[in-house]
Design an enzyme around this catalytic site. Structure first.
Site, PDB file in Angstrom:
ATOM      1  N   ASP A  96       4.581   1.084 -14.144  1.00 48.27           N
ATOM      2  CA  ASP A  96       5.547   1.043 -13.046  1.00 48.27           C
ATOM      3  C   ASP A  96       6.013  -0.381 -12.749  1.00 48.27           C
ATOM      4  O   ASP A  96       7.216  -0.656 -12.684  1.00 48.27           O
ATOM      5  CB  ASP A  96       4.962   1.665 -11.777  1.00 48.27           C
TER       6      ASP A  96
ATOM      7  N   ARG B  52      -3.687  -3.665   1.921  1.00 50.27           N
ATOM      8  CA  ARG B  52      -2.258  -3.970   1.903  1.00 50.27           C
ATOM      9  C   ARG B  52      -1.866  -5.207   2.701  1.00 50.27           C
ATOM     10  O   ARG B  52      -1.037  -6.001   2.234  1.00 50.27           O
ATOM     11  CB  ARG B  52      -1.439  -2.749   2.358  1.00 50.27           C
TER      12      ARG B  52
ATOM     13  N   ASP C 236       2.194   3.238   1.704  1.00 46.77           N
ATOM     14  CA  ASP C 236       2.083   1.847   1.280  1.00 46.77           C
ATOM     15  C   ASP C 236       3.366   1.058   1.474  1.00 46.77           C
ATOM     16  O   ASP C 236       3.324  -0.135   1.796  1.00 46.77           O
ATOM     17  CB  ASP C 236       1.613   1.756  -0.169  1.00 46.77           C
TER      18      ASP C 236
ATOM     19  N   SER D  11      -2.932   9.982  -9.748  1.00 43.11           N
ATOM     20  CA  SER D  11      -2.769   8.530  -9.653  1.00 43.11           C
ATOM     21  C   SER D  11      -3.939   7.942  -8.875  1.00 43.11           C
ATOM     22  O   SER D  11      -4.521   8.604  -8.005  1.00 43.11           O
ATOM     23  CB  SER D  11      -1.450   8.183  -8.946  1.00 43.11           C
TER      24      SER D  11
END
Length: 405
Positions: free
Chosen positions: A17, A99, A128, A182
């Site tokens: 990605d 994050r 996210d 994922s």
């Protein structure tokens, strides 16, 4: 495109990605890309990310691979653990708490290299994107944010792979088939979601678990450990002093061995939908229960109960991406104040997925054997005092009862 972007800092893993994003940014914005890869203890080799970035034309001085493990645990995980924060009563916030640190470092790098934009690989459906961007804007209100998943037309895995092949981006063999799920990992946890996990009635397949043995296959003998705390933070395991990241890593290994920290959760995302995820937080689960154990004897009832009222609000702020918001900082100040005497040792037994507190001691204990004893307390507690206490607390109930409810 409206604004001209000269240089952008991309949160870059080196996977499919973000490799596609790197090339897409170069093409779409005609800009220079700076890559930033954070080592948060995800257990992956990060040097390949450097080579992939170089192959994509990123200057060597614009490739940042930073070891942030100690900062992550010391300044983010441990402060959160002081609060006993659990989102929706169960989730130890392993992805959420990483994050703000990534966002903080991206903004720092942007300032260092004179970038006018930052970019991330989060999709437009998840939490996210919110966490990254709230962090960016809190730390640099004027930064430009590029979220490719909300802009491009590469809306399927097939399209991503086609783009990669057109631009000579290496595609790993395991990426060519349909991904079964994922994952996201750091020193605190691994999360898995999507595909085989999407039906909340289907049991999580064994192959999804990556950092814990099946509790049924864990050792048949329990293992006893001790954790020492100072002012609410873990400082030693089995009497051996350790840095925050070292301590969490050691607890992870113990949790892995004993099948501790698995969570199958259907949660409410900030963006509005429910999602089903599987979380493995081996060391964090042990640490969380140990911290509650030392608080049991060192925190006053009023402080402890107020903390338990604040914790869900605090957890929600972290989950929703408001780490840098003033209300989170206000709550942190109150929580940290409560931890001044949270010092001592907790003993725990680890056995087949379970963490059992078996002992706690502290130089600041509020537990008094003399007062609580069932034997003669030598006048430390006058049981006759309880009569007036009960009568005063019962007064309104008696008045209600006489009235008829």
């Amino acid at each position: 495109m409206t604004d001209k972007i000269n240089r952008v800092v991309l949160a870059y893993s080196g996977g499919l990605d973000t490799s596609v994003i790197l090339k897409w940014l170069q093409q779409t914005y005609q800009c220079e890309v700076v890559t930033f890869t954070a080592d948060l203890g995800q257990g992956e080799e990060l040097e390949p990310a450097r080579r992939k970035a170089e192959m994509a034309g990123v200057k060597p001085e614009h490739i940042f691979i930073d070891d942030l493990k100690e900062e992550f645990v010391r300044d983010f995980v441990f402060p959160m653990m002081r609060a006993n924060a659990l989102y929706e009563g169960l989730y130890l916030l392993g992805t959420s708490i990483a994050r703000p640190l990534i966002a903080k470092r991206q903004i720092e790098i942007a300032k260092m290299v004179g970038a006018d934009a930052v970019s991330h690989g989060a999709t437009g459906k998840g939490n996210d994107q919110v966490r990254f961007e709230l962090g960016y804007y809190a730390l640099n209100p004027d930064i430009k944010v590029i979220a490719p998943w909300r802009e491009w037309d590469l809306t399927s895995r097939t399209r991503l792979i086609e783009f990669a092949e057109q631009h000579q981006i290496p595609v790993a063999k395991d990426k060519r088939g349909e991904a079964p799920f994922s994952t996201d990992a750091n020193l605190l946890h691994t999360s898995s979601e999507g595909k085989v996990l999407e039906d909340p009635w289907d049991e999580v397949p064994d192959y999804v678990y990556s950092r814990t043995v099946n509790p049924e296959d864990a050792p048949d003998a329990p293992e006893t450990i001790t954790i020492d705390f100072e002012r609410g933070d873990g400082v030693a395991l089995n009497g051996e002093s350790m840095s925050p990241a070292t301590l969490l890593a050691a607890l992870n290994e113990l949790g892995r061995k004993h099948g501790i920290g698995r969570l199958d959760l259907v949660e409410n995302r900030f963006v509005g939908m429910k999602s089903r995820g599987m979380y493995e937080t081996p060391g964090g689960t042990i640490y969380h229960l140990a911290h509650r154990g030392i608080e049991q004897i060192t925190l006053d009832r009023g402080a402890a109960h107020l903390k338990d009222e604040l914790a869900p609000r605090y957890a929600e702020l972290i989950y929703n991406g408001f780490w840098f918001a003033p209300e989170r900082e206000m709550l942190q100040a109150a929580i940290d104040h409560s931890q001044e005497k949270v010092t001592g040792t907790v003993r725990l037994k680890l056995y087949k997925g379970n963490v059992i507190v078996t002992g706690r001691k502290s130089p600041y204990t509020l537990y008094s054997e003399k007062v609580v004893t069932f034997e003669d307390d030598q006048g430390a507690y006058d049981q006759r005092d309880a009569a007036g206490f009960i009568k005063l607390n019962a007064l309104r109930l008696r008045l209600l009862g006489r009235r008829g409810g």
